[in-house]
Design a protein around this motif. Structure first.
Motif, PDB file in Angstrom:
ATOM      1  N   PRO A 101       0.503  -2.353   5.462  1.00 30.71           N
ATOM      2  CA  PRO A 101      -0.883  -2.453   5.093  1.00 30.71           C
ATOM      3  C   PRO A 101      -1.447  -3.582   5.697  1.00 30.71           C
ATOM      4  CG  PRO A 101       1.455  -2.373   3.654  1.00 30.71           C
ATOM      5  CD  PRO A 101       1.456  -2.776   5.064  1.00 30.71           C
ATOM      6  N   GLN A 120       3.321   5.922   2.269  1.00 29.60           N
ATOM      7  CA  GLN A 120       4.704   4.665   1.259  1.00 29.60           C
ATOM      8  C   GLN A 120       6.006   5.228   1.564  1.00 29.60           C
ATOM      9  OE1 GLN A 120       2.368   2.497   1.730  1.00 29.60           O
ATOM     10  NE2 GLN A 120       2.043   1.721  -0.435  1.00 29.60           N
ATOM     11  N   ALA A 126      -4.087  -1.127   1.586  1.00 29.38           N
ATOM     12  CA  ALA A 126      -2.598  -1.448   1.076  1.00 29.38           C
ATOM     13  C   ALA A 126      -1.704  -0.286   1.701  1.00 29.38           C
ATOM     14  CB  ALA A 126      -3.154  -1.709  -0.259  1.00 29.38           C
ATOM     15  N   HIS A 127      -2.288   0.584   1.827  1.00 30.32           N
ATOM     16  CA  HIS A 127      -1.339   1.512   2.339  1.00 30.32           C
ATOM     17  C   HIS A 127      -0.215   1.259   3.506  1.00 30.32           C
ATOM     18  CE1 HIS A 127      -4.317   5.024   1.115  1.00 30.32           C
ATOM     19  NE2 HIS A 127      -3.815   4.862   0.143  1.00 30.32           N
ATOM     20  N   ARG A 128       0.932   2.243   3.514  1.00 32.89           N
ATOM     21  CA  ARG A 128       1.948   1.724   5.386  1.00 32.89           C
ATOM     22  C   ARG A 128       2.250   3.483   5.782  1.00 32.89           C
ATOM     23  NH1 ARG A 128       6.193  -1.303   6.870  1.00 32.89           N
ATOM     24  NH2 ARG A 128       7.422  -0.169   7.837  1.00 32.89           N
ATOM     25  N   GLU A 163       5.393  -4.699  -0.158  1.00 28.15           N
ATOM     26  CA  GLU A 163       4.952  -3.739   0.032  1.00 28.15           C
ATOM     27  C   GLU A 163       3.706  -3.291  -1.116  1.00 28.15           C
ATOM     28  OE1 GLU A 163       5.507  -1.627   2.605  1.00 28.15           O
ATOM     29  OE2 GLU A 163       5.821  -3.322   3.653  1.00 28.15           O
ATOM     30  N   ALA A 164       2.892  -2.135  -0.782  1.00 26.87           N
ATOM     31  CA  ALA A 164       2.040  -1.959  -1.675  1.00 26.87           C
ATOM     32  C   ALA A 164       2.633  -0.642  -2.592  1.00 26.87           C
ATOM     33  CB  ALA A 164       0.456  -1.917  -0.986  1.00 26.87           C
TER      34      ALA A 164
END
Length: 263
Positions: A181, A201, A218-220, A248-249
């Motif tokens: 993120p 995510q 906010a993405h992983r 984590e988002a």
């Protein structure tokens, strides 16, 4: 919308003087922000795109492999994504961005024959309220294109095109790499996943899926595959890449949009 005439483009030859083959995509349309006037900056309007790609299709003709030509179905989705995501000031900006995307070297996630030149025409059919239909056509070659690549912990970032208020990038994720993120001050972004096997995510995300809005930062992303994977990003303003802080988002409510046709 009236039918546009066929593209008029030059004959382009290879190093041996042989004419290159031409793939055309005509009549691709999308609602796009393009223009300098206030009314054009807030309301999308139809934009028509016609392109001609110059490449050597001999290997594809003999071997029958898509990697030796251009997958025009996927390319149409990628170009529509660019038109949807960017905020162009001029037709010149839109055409230049498309040319630079078409002429960028292929990646492992989306292998294809190298495009040696491109002719691009963009048309604003409703810009003059029916008085006339303005369009712009340009021709560019791969030899004149210079792309900057920046090394990142997850892999590298190719700078494809940067306009006054936006940028187009390829985020290339190494095997086992993770894009965390981000907290980079951007107001809006759009991201298109080109390859198969990426995680968003922690969940699988399909090839050709796109996500947009402030939530993309906010993405992983994770690449559990054994090959490099690519995410095309359009960000406003231009890219400043920094890792986020905190927990984590979560996945956004918006499930994203599919830009590739079913295969």
């Amino acid at each position: 919308m009236s039918e546009e005439p066929a593209l008029i483009h030059p004959i382009v030859t290879d190093a041996q003087g042989r004419p290159l083959d031409v793939i055309q995509l005509r009549g691709l349309t999308a609602d796009c922000i393009v223009g300098v006037y206030n009314r054009e900056r807030v309301t999308p309007q139809p934009l028509r795109l016609d392109v001609a790609l110059f490449l050597d299709a001999r290997q594809a003709a003999v071997g029958g492999k898509l990697a030796n030509t251009v997958h025009y179905g996927r390319l149409a989705g990628e170009l529509r994504f660019l038109l949807d995501a960017c905020r162009f000031e001029l037709l010149e900006s839109a055409a230049e961005a498309v040319c630079r995307y078409l002429l960028a070297p292929p990646t492992d996630a989306a292998p294809h024959a190298r495009v040696r030149a491109a002719t691009v025409r963009v048309t604003k059919p409703e810009a003059l309220s029916g008085w006339a239909i303005p369009s712009l056509q340009m021709h560019r070659t791969s030899d004149e294109m210079v792309y900057r690549t920046e090394e990142r912990p997850f892999g590298r970032v190719d700078v494809i095109h940067e306009g006054a208020t936006y940028g187009v990038y390829r985020l290339r994720v190494d095997p086992g790499g993770v894009i965390p993120p981000r907290a980079d001050g951007h107001t809006e972004g759009s991201e298109l996943v080109l390859g198969a096997g990426m995680l968003l995510q922690g969940q699988g995300v399909g090839r050709g899926m796109a996500f947009q809005g402030p939530g993309v930062f906010a993405h992983r992303y994770g690449n559990p595959t054994g090959t490099e994977q690519t995410v095309v990003g359009v960000y406003r303003p231009r890219l400043v890449f920094s890792e986020g802080r905190g927990g984590e988002a979560v996945l956004p409510v918006d499930p994203g949009a599919q830009y590739y046709l079913p295969e």
